[in-house]
Design a protein around this motif. Structure first.
Motif, mmCIF file in Angstrom:
data_model
loop_
_atom_site.group_PDB
_atom_site.id
_atom_site.type_symbol
_atom_site.label_atom_id
_atom_site.label_comp_id
_atom_site.label_asym_id
_atom_site.label_seq_id
_atom_site.Cartn_x
_atom_site.Cartn_y
_atom_site.Cartn_z
ATOM 1 N N THR A 46 -31.369 19.946 85.287
ATOM 2 C CA THR A 46 -30.423 21.049 85.114
ATOM 3 C C THR A 46 -30.410 21.895 86.381
ATOM 4 O O THR A 46 -31.437 22.023 87.057
ATOM 5 C CB THR A 46 -30.800 21.880 83.858
ATOM 6 O OG1 THR A 46 -29.966 23.032 83.800
ATOM 7 C CG2 THR A 46 -32.229 22.371 83.885
ATOM 8 N N SER A 55 -27.778 28.761 83.395
ATOM 9 C CA SER A 55 -27.283 29.507 82.227
ATOM 10 C C SER A 55 -27.636 30.994 82.337
ATOM 11 O O SER A 55 -27.009 31.839 81.700
ATOM 12 C CB SER A 55 -27.867 28.919 80.942
ATOM 13 O OG SER A 55 -29.270 28.855 81.045
ATOM 14 N N SER A 58 -25.417 32.098 85.938
ATOM 15 C CA SER A 58 -23.973 32.023 85.662
ATOM 16 C C SER A 58 -23.659 32.671 84.317
ATOM 17 O O SER A 58 -23.023 32.061 83.461
ATOM 18 C CB SER A 58 -23.502 30.560 85.661
ATOM 19 O OG SER A 58 -23.390 30.068 86.964
ATOM 20 N N SER A 59 -24.098 33.914 84.144
ATOM 21 C CA SER A 59 -23.851 34.569 82.852
ATOM 22 C C SER A 59 -23.235 35.950 83.060
ATOM 23 O O SER A 59 -23.391 36.570 84.127
ATOM 24 C CB SER A 59 -25.156 34.721 82.066
ATOM 25 O OG SER A 59 -25.986 35.673 82.694
ATOM 26 N N PHE A 169 -20.994 32.079 81.030
ATOM 27 C CA PHE A 169 -21.444 31.991 79.631
ATOM 28 C C PHE A 169 -21.223 33.328 78.929
ATOM 29 O O PHE A 169 -21.503 34.384 79.494
ATOM 30 C CB PHE A 169 -22.918 31.609 79.557
ATOM 31 C CG PHE A 169 -23.131 30.140 79.684
ATOM 32 C CD1 PHE A 169 -22.634 29.254 78.726
ATOM 33 C CD2 PHE A 169 -23.812 29.614 80.761
ATOM 34 C CE1 PHE A 169 -22.819 27.894 78.837
ATOM 35 C CE2 PHE A 169 -24.002 28.249 80.893
ATOM 36 C CZ PHE A 169 -23.502 27.388 79.920
ATOM 37 N N VAL A 200 -20.224 22.106 76.275
ATOM 38 C CA VAL A 200 -19.822 23.505 76.442
ATOM 39 C C VAL A 200 -18.494 23.753 75.723
ATOM 40 O O VAL A 200 -17.492 23.087 76.001
ATOM 41 C CB VAL A 200 -19.737 23.875 77.943
ATOM 42 C CG1 VAL A 200 -19.204 25.285 78.121
ATOM 43 C CG2 VAL A 200 -21.121 23.772 78.578
#
Ligand code: BJW
Ligand code: ZN
Length: 266
Positions: A46, A55, A58-59, A169, A200
């Motif tokens: 990942t 995650s 990129s939130s 996200f 997703v």
């Protein structure tokens, strides 16, 4: 090699390709992998930035907590994407837009490589790494032409801080873009799902919608995904190998009939 690999495309899929009028394609990071753009998942790994899983970086929360770090992550990736070239998968998908009566290409990718390969009207479900958006007034700025290097960039209209114009996200997808993708998915004869782990949401709903509305569902991915179970065909391999192979079975009405006529007169 060609004869053998052509045999790997089933007669049923060849027939569907020949007859298809309305085609819907959903792509993910795997379609750009052969251009050297790392995927998020797959192969057991990942993506990570300075020890943070993507995650986290990129939130939506990270934009509030540490906007400069978010810019550092996207600047790093823009460097990779900026050096990347479209691969045979992008090129084949661009070619198809002129071969089917109705053709919709929706992508989860933010890299712009579909457009660079000549695809028009690409539905960018998760935004673009090449745009910034104002946190105060939502104005956009093109980072290809108007990036001064200032971080965070300042809004040309109100002077507010800007963020990358991507869907992180916990954020909602652009409603008009998703609505157009959903309409095309519900109306297509064939739906291709290419290079996405299909975990997703809501993007992963699109092939499910297409299948539910009666489309023939084809997956192209070296690995199985949660969608594999409902696909009519799962082609296990790389998009850059398989799409040019499939392309041989796409009928080209005008050019095809002309060359047939020409060969008859020879
Ligand atoms: C090859 C190949 C080769 C390799 N050829 N293939 C229901 C349940 C639980 C959670 C949720 C839920 N509904 C919504 C959520 C939350 C969340 C979500 O879905 N989470 C899941 C992880 C469970 N969704 C959201 O937050 C979305 N918003 C939303 O739902 O809003 C409504 C809402 C708001 C608030 C509360 C509740 C609801 C927004 C999602 C935005 C996703 N954004 C990202 C980051 C963008 C910015 C950035 O780039 O950093 O988008 S996440 C990341 O994943 C990125 C991608 O577009 C996306 C999809 O990844 P993709 O493209 O599938 O890539 P990979 O890496 O996962 O897979 C690559 C594949 O390629 C692999 O399968 C390989 O095998 C294959 N491959 N080489 C072909 N050569
Ligand atoms: Zn502004």
């Amino acid at each position: 090699m060609h004869r053998d690999s052509e045999q790997s495309i089933s007669a049923r899929l060849r027939e569907r390709l020949k007859e298809a009028r309305r085609v819907f394609v959903l792509t993910g990071a795997g379609v750009s992998a052969e251009s050297g753009v790392p995927t998020f998942r797959g192969g057991g790994g990942t993506a990570v930035w300075k020890g943070m899983p993507f995650s986290v970086i990129s939130s939506a929360e990270m934009v509030e907590q540490d906007l400069l770090e978010v810019w550092a992550w996207f600047d790093y990736r823009r460097g990779i994407v900026g050096r990347a070239q479209p691969n045979p998968a992008h090129l084949t998908l661009a070619r198809w837009q002129d071969l089917f009566a109705e053709y919709t290409l929706a992508t989860q990718n933010i890299d712009g490589l579909h457009q660079r390969s000549g695809s028009r009207n690409v539905l960018e479900l998760h935004g673009s790494i090449w745009r910034a958006r104002c946190l105060r007034c939502a104005a956009r700025k093109d980072l290809r032409t108007k990036d001064t290097g200032e971080r965070p960039p300042k809004c040309p209209l109100c002077g507010g801080d800007m963020r990358p114009d991507v869907v992180l996200f916990g954020e909602v997808l652009p409603a008009d873009v998703f609505a157009r993708a959903e309409e095309a998915a519900r109306q297509c004869d064939i739906c291709f799902v290419i290079g996405t782990s299909a975990i997703v949401y809501p993007a992963a709903m699109l092939p499910e919608m297409a299948r539910g509305a009666g489309a023939f569902l084809v997956e192209i991915n070296p690995e199985a995904t949660p969608l594999s179970a409902i696909c009519h065909e799962s082609l296990r391999g790389r998009a850059g190998d398989l799409l040019p192979l499939l392309d041989r079975f796409v009928v080209q009405p005008t050019v095809g009939s002309q060359s047939e006529a020409a060969s008859e007169t020879r």
